[in-house]
Design an enzyme around this catalytic site. Structure first.
Site, PDB file in Angstrom:
ATOM      1  N   ASP A   1       0.793  -1.235   0.073  1.00 13.98           N
ATOM      2  CA  ASP A   1       0.098  -0.217   0.117  1.00 13.98           C
ATOM      3  C   ASP A   1       0.860   1.217   0.093  1.00 13.98           C
ATOM      4  OD1 ASP A   1      -2.429   1.609   0.342  1.00 13.98           O
ATOM      5  OD2 ASP A   1      -2.036   1.859   2.371  1.00 13.98           O
TER       6      ASP A   1
ATOM      7  N   ASP B   1      -0.191   4.943   1.108  1.00 16.99           N
ATOM      8  CA  ASP B   1      -0.091   5.844   2.359  1.00 16.99           C
ATOM      9  C   ASP B   1      -0.200   5.124   3.572  1.00 16.99           C
ATOM     10  OD1 ASP B   1      -0.839   8.527   1.194  1.00 16.99           O
ATOM     11  OD2 ASP B   1      -2.314   7.373   0.224  1.00 16.99           O
TER      12      ASP B   1
ATOM     13  N   ASP C   1      -1.467  -1.171   5.863  1.00 16.06           N
ATOM     14  CA  ASP C   1      -1.514  -0.651   7.174  1.00 16.06           C
ATOM     15  C   ASP C   1      -2.983  -0.650   7.614  1.00 16.06           C
ATOM     16  OD1 ASP C   1      -2.150   1.471   5.530  1.00 16.06           O
ATOM     17  OD2 ASP C   1      -1.917   2.822   7.239  1.00 16.06           O
TER      18      ASP C   1
END
Length: 219
Positions: free
Chosen positions: A11, A13, A162
């Site tokens: 991922d 961000d 995250d």
């Protein structure tokens, strides 16, 4: 699909990009433009980064959050610097040096990535799949597409994210799910969503990510 190498997918961000402060400032900037009153990052509700942006803007009394984002999001975001977390670039370099393919699967818009993504990071990613390429996570389609473009089977890939949706997408794609605890969601949420292992810091990015994968037989 016959795997000829391994892949590490990420991922963006909160995992590769340290964008939390920029997103908070952008939410405050959009709310300021929409309401005509000064909104500061400290005015955001608790857990703002873990909530849909339109929900956060509604909390800040923005009457039409979707329209406000269309009008002001990119302008507000472009005023904030976003850089890779320390250790990310060296970790990606180490992965590529030993033959591992690298890629990102993100909900970001591709037009935004042209100015948001630092060139030094973009150059180290073999593939980037955006929300315009495939249905967004938690659907596994983006991971499937990235692996197809890399010619890597899911059994030879890891996905580092995250958020719970990242973990759900990885498990649905039959890719090893690794949780980045330096991101926007707590470790317990990542575990509950199916993370196989938790990574403590961006410096965890490197060839050691692959130690839980089966060996490749190219004979």
């Amino acid at each position: 699909m016959t795997a000829t190498r391994r892949a590490a997918l990420f991922d963006l961000d909160g995992v590769l990009l340290d964008s939390a402060a920029a997103v908070r400032a952008t939410l405050a900037g959009v709310a300021t433009c929409a309401t005509g009153r000064r909104v500061m990052p400290g005015d955001l509700p608790p857990g703002a980064l873990r909530r849909p942006r339109c929900e956060v803007l509604a909390f800040l009394d923005v009457a039409d959050p979707d329209d406000a984002c269309d009008r002001w999001w990119d302008g507000a975001m472009s005023a904030n610097s976003v850089q890779p977390f320390p250790g990310v670039l060296s970790g990606l370099l180490a992965l590529r040096a030993q033959g591992t393919a690298t890629g990102a699967v993100t909900v970001q818009d591709p037009d935004r990535l042209r100015w948001l993504l630092p060139p030094a990071l973009s150059e180290l990613l073999d593939v980037i799949v955006t929300r315009q390429d495939a249905p967004p996570k938690p659907a596994p389609d983006g991971l499937h597409l990235a692996l197809s473009r890399l010619n890597v089977g899911p059994e030879h890939a890891v996905f580092i994210g995250d958020s719970p949706t990242d973990m759900t997408a990885a498990r649905a794609a039959r890719v090893l799910a690794l949780g980045a605890v330096w991101g926007w969601h707590p470790p317990a949420a990542l575990r509950a969503a199916g993370a196989s292992h938790l990574l403590p810091a961006p410096t965890s990015i490197g060839p050691s990510l692959l130690r839980h994968l089966p060996p490749i037989d190219n004979a």
